[in-house]
Design a protein around this motif. Structure first.
Motif, short mmCIF file in Angstrom:
data_model
loop_
_atom_site.label_atom_id
_atom_site.label_comp_id
_atom_site.label_asym_id
_atom_site.label_seq_id
_atom_site.Cartn_x
_atom_site.Cartn_y
_atom_site.Cartn_z
N GLY A 130 37.76 -47.80 56.27
CA GLY A 130 36.51 -47.46 56.93
C GLY A 130 36.01 -46.07 56.60
O GLY A 130 35.26 -45.48 57.39
N ALA A 131 36.41 -45.53 55.45
CA ALA A 131 35.97 -44.19 55.07
C ALA A 131 34.45 -44.14 55.01
O ALA A 131 33.80 -45.03 54.47
N ASP A 132 33.88 -43.11 55.61
CA ASP A 132 32.42 -42.95 55.61
C ASP A 132 31.97 -41.81 54.71
O ASP A 132 30.81 -41.40 54.74
N GLY A 133 32.89 -41.30 53.90
CA GLY A 133 32.57 -40.25 52.95
C GLY A 133 33.55 -40.27 51.80
O GLY A 133 34.49 -41.08 51.77
N ALA A 134 33.33 -39.38 50.83
CA ALA A 134 34.16 -39.34 49.63
C ALA A 134 34.50 -37.90 49.29
O ALA A 134 33.65 -37.00 49.38
N PHE A 135 35.75 -37.69 48.87
CA PHE A 135 36.23 -36.40 48.39
C PHE A 135 36.66 -36.60 46.95
O PHE A 135 37.68 -37.24 46.69
N LEU A 136 35.86 -36.10 46.02
CA LEU A 136 36.18 -36.22 44.60
C LEU A 136 36.94 -34.99 44.15
O LEU A 136 36.41 -33.87 44.18
#
Length: 205
Positions: free
Chosen positions: A91-97
């Protein structure tokens, strides 16, 4: 202004339940938490990470799925596939690249990744450059990590200010003062510094 905390905490919830509980309890102070089950989402959904991600979201915390960009060498499809797994499994609502390059030659690649990440539901996009990137990256993400490294290096630098900059500092003393509006200073060092909680949550785990 009290800085917000972006916390990359790379420990399994079953092994450190008290630390994860402390992160949930600290929700009002958090910009977000980076979820990283296995240098990315892993090969299959992990119920323990799914459960703790649900608790973080219920507390109002951004859950950012970790994906390694390998300084632009990793294909677009592989990076986006990781982000989709984070969304579907946790359910991740964001991304860390992570490991985003700094030079302008890769901007087009990351613009495309960003568009795909947004289309996949990432409301927050963080690029971890680890150092100051070319200005052309700024419009592509909500937050740029412009320093990641040890305290001994950080304290010698005069980093440019920015409202959407984040500094991630390890091997830091308890009285370390960081200059970015979003930040994280942890005591951990060596090959796995992000297995410790930030000093700002002292006594939490």
């Amino acid at each position: 202004m009290i800085p917000s905390l972006l916390v990359p905490y790379y420990e399994h919830p079953a092994e450190r339940p008290e630390a994860w509980a402390a992160l949930v309890a600290a929700a009002p102070r958090l910009y977000g938490v980076v979820l990283n089950p296995d240098s990315g989402p892993g090969r299959a959904a992990d119920p323990a990470f799914a459960e703790v991600a649900g608790r973080l979201r219920a507390a109002g915390v951004r859950v950012l799925g970790y994906a390694d960009a390998d300084y632009g060498r990793r294909p677009h499809a592989e990076v986006v596939a990781d982000l989709l797994r984070h969304r579907d499994w946790y359910g991740a609502d964001g991304a860390f690249l992570d490991q985003v390059p700094t030079g302008p030659e890769a901007v087009g690649h990351f613009r495309r990744i960003g568009i795909s990440a947004r289309a996949a539901g990432a409301r927050t996009l963080v690029f971890n450059h680890g150092t100051q990137p070319h200005p052309s990256y700024a419009p592509l993400a909500d937050l740029l990590v412009t320093f990641e490294g040890p305290w001994d290096s950080y304290r010698e630098l005069d980093l440019p200010p920015g409202d959407r900059y984040c500094h991630l500092v390890y091997a830091a003393p308890a009285d370390a003062r960081l200059t970015s509006p979003v930040q994280c200073a942890v005591p951990g060092a060596g090959a796995h510094p992000w297995g410790t909680l930030p000093h700002a949550l002292k006594g939490a785990g």
